[in-house]
Design a protein around this motif. Structure first.
Motif, PDB file in Angstrom:
ATOM      1  N   ILE A  51       0.881  -1.334   0.126  1.00  0.00           N
ATOM      2  CA  ILE A  51      -0.016   0.018  -0.046  1.00  0.00           C
ATOM      3  C   ILE A  51       0.895   1.081   0.150  1.00  0.00           C
ATOM      4  CG2 ILE A  51      -1.835   1.242   1.140  1.00  0.00           C
ATOM      5  CD1 ILE A  51      -2.124  -1.674   2.650  1.00  0.00           C
ATOM      6  N   ALA A  52       1.262   1.611  -1.190  1.00  0.00           N
ATOM      7  CA  ALA A  52       2.131   3.003  -1.123  1.00  0.00           C
ATOM      8  C   ALA A  52       1.293   4.199  -0.963  1.00  0.00           C
ATOM      9  CB  ALA A  52       2.519   2.936  -2.567  1.00  0.00           C
ATOM     10  N   GLU A  53       2.065   4.905  -0.388  1.00  0.00           N
ATOM     11  CA  GLU A  53       1.413   6.114   0.397  1.00  0.00           C
ATOM     12  C   GLU A  53       1.868   7.593  -0.313  1.00  0.00           C
ATOM     13  OE1 GLU A  53       0.093   6.275   4.693  1.00  0.00           O
ATOM     14  OE2 GLU A  53       2.240   7.412   4.678  1.00  0.00           O
ATOM     15  N   PHE A  54       1.142   8.383  -0.278  1.00  0.00           N
ATOM     16  CA  PHE A  54       1.098   9.889  -0.449  1.00  0.00           C
ATOM     17  C   PHE A  54       1.142  10.587   0.643  1.00  0.00           C
ATOM     18  CE2 PHE A  54       0.599  14.287  -2.154  1.00  0.00           C
ATOM     19  CZ  PHE A  54       1.512  14.292  -3.014  1.00  0.00           C
ATOM     20  N   LYS A  55       2.343  11.194   0.964  1.00  0.00           N
ATOM     21  CA  LYS A  55       2.490  12.131   2.225  1.00  0.00           C
ATOM     22  C   LYS A  55       3.516  13.074   1.984  1.00  0.00           C
ATOM     23  CE  LYS A  55       4.639   9.686   5.626  1.00  0.00           C
ATOM     24  NZ  LYS A  55       5.019   8.944   6.728  1.00  0.00           N
ATOM     25  N   ARG A  56       2.926  14.321   2.325  1.00  0.00           N
ATOM     26  CA  ARG A  56       4.068  15.627   2.040  1.00  0.00           C
ATOM     27  C   ARG A  56       4.844  15.878   3.451  1.00  0.00           C
ATOM     28  NH1 ARG A  56      -0.830  17.048  -0.128  1.00  0.00           N
ATOM     29  NH2 ARG A  56      -0.849  17.413  -2.537  1.00  0.00           N
ATOM     30  N   LYS A  57       4.274  15.636   4.417  1.00  0.00           N
ATOM     31  CA  LYS A  57       5.392  16.001   5.741  1.00  0.00           C
ATOM     32  C   LYS A  57       4.868  15.151   6.796  1.00  0.00           C
ATOM     33  CE  LYS A  57       2.667  19.879   7.440  1.00  0.00           C
ATOM     34  NZ  LYS A  57       2.794  21.275   7.664  1.00  0.00           N
ATOM     35  N   SER A  58       5.553  14.983   7.771  1.00  0.00           N
ATOM     36  CA  SER A  58       4.932  14.347   9.137  1.00  0.00           C
ATOM     37  C   SER A  58       5.503  15.044  10.355  1.00  0.00           C
ATOM     38  CB  SER A  58       5.665  12.958   9.296  1.00  0.00           C
ATOM     39  OG  SER A  58       6.757  12.734   9.593  1.00  0.00           O
ATOM     40  N   PRO A  59       5.045  14.903  11.561  1.00  0.00           N
ATOM     41  CA  PRO A  59       5.278  15.807  12.651  1.00  0.00           C
ATOM     42  C   PRO A  59       6.875  15.390  12.904  1.00  0.00           C
ATOM     43  CG  PRO A  59       3.213  14.713  13.215  1.00  0.00           C
ATOM     44  CD  PRO A  59       3.714  14.253  11.722  1.00  0.00           C
ATOM     45  N   SER A  60       7.223  14.022  12.969  1.00  0.00           N
ATOM     46  CA  SER A  60       8.429  13.593  13.040  1.00  0.00           C
ATOM     47  C   SER A  60       9.625  14.030  12.176  1.00  0.00           C
ATOM     48  CB  SER A  60       8.376  11.918  13.489  1.00  0.00           C
ATOM     49  OG  SER A  60       8.048  11.328  12.147  1.00  0.00           O
TER      50      SER A  60
END
Length: 259
Positions: A51-60
């Motif tokens: 399951i490939a994810e599209f994510k621009r940023k994260s808190p960590s």
């Protein structure tokens, strides 16, 4: 207050604001609300399991990739064999939005997971009306009763459920109607990664439950270790998104997996 608590507090206000702008009746009037959804459960069983994810940023990690276009990346993921696509829809902490779902839905033919912090019934109607096929329930944000009620609501809307757990105590959130169980290799409170801890939790689930390893899969060795331990699916985002061309990185990874 840890980061998860901060996210949930903000999410409550975010949902309240959304309710004041768009009613449930309006959500149900969407073109996507009557569409037949795709099954992530079946796609994981029959395909690559990734399951490939599209994510621009994260808190960590902060900004991971704020240049890539969601539609281009999603199409690449599908073309190169992803079983499903995860799209972050939290704006403040992850840089996502519901419009990302809308942009992609009619352009691909594999399941889309709305990845967000689901705490209110309203969000499930939002997910359906914006083209999602699957929703994420995070055990650490919910009670076992809430998980059961939200699972029932999801199924009424034709949505599948991926339940995410992090600790042994959260195993009690599982119920027989859950479609897939995700085990997060990264602790949401301190962000440490422990693959063996995930394996230990997986071994306590019923044998017939589809298990998905989530987060902290940084290379082919991590994937192979988890695959050998019996995981059915693999939710991966940062590994692909930290590259200028996430789709190309996914193609490279999937070619190594299938060698």
């Amino acid at each position: 207050m840890n980061i998860l608590d901060k996210i949930i507090e903000h999410k409550k206000q975010e949902v309240a604001d959304a309710k004041s702008k768009i009613s449930l009746a309006q959500l149900k009037d969407s073109e996507f609300f009557q569409r037949k959804t795709f099954s992530l459960k079946e796609s994981v069983k029959s395909g690559s399991g990734i399951i490939a994810e599209f994510k621009r940023k994260s808190p960590s990690k902060g900004i991971i990739n704020d240049k890539a276009a969601v539609l281009e990346v999603a199409k690449s993921y599908e073309n190169f064999g992803a079983s499903g696509i995860s799209i972050l829809t939290d704006e403040i902490f992850f840089g996502g939005n519901l419009q990302d779902l809308m942009k992609v839905r009619n352009e691909i033919s594999i399941p889309i997971l709305r990845k967000d912090f689901m705490i209110d019934e309203y969000q499930f109607y939002e997910a359906k009306t914006n083209g999602a096929d699957v929703i994420l329930l995070i055990a650490s944000c919910l009670s076992p009763i809430q998980v059961q009620e939200f699972t029932e609501l999801s199924h009424e809307l034709g949505l599948e459920v991926l339940l995410e757990i992090h600790t042994e105590d959260e195993l009690e959130h599982f119920n027989k109607n859950i479609d897939l169980v995700g085990i997060n290799n990264r602790n949401l409170k301190d962000f440490k990664v422990d693959l063996q801890h995930s394996v230990d939790l997986k071994n306590q689930l019923p044998k017939d439950v589809l298990s998905v390893a989530e987060s902290g899969i940084y290379d082919l060795k991590d994937y192979q270790f988890l695959k050998e331990k019996g995981f059915d699916g693999f939710l991966m985002g940062e590994y692909f998104m930290k590259n200028e061309n996430p789709g190309s990185k996914f193609e490279e990874f999937i070619s190594n997996v299938t060698k």
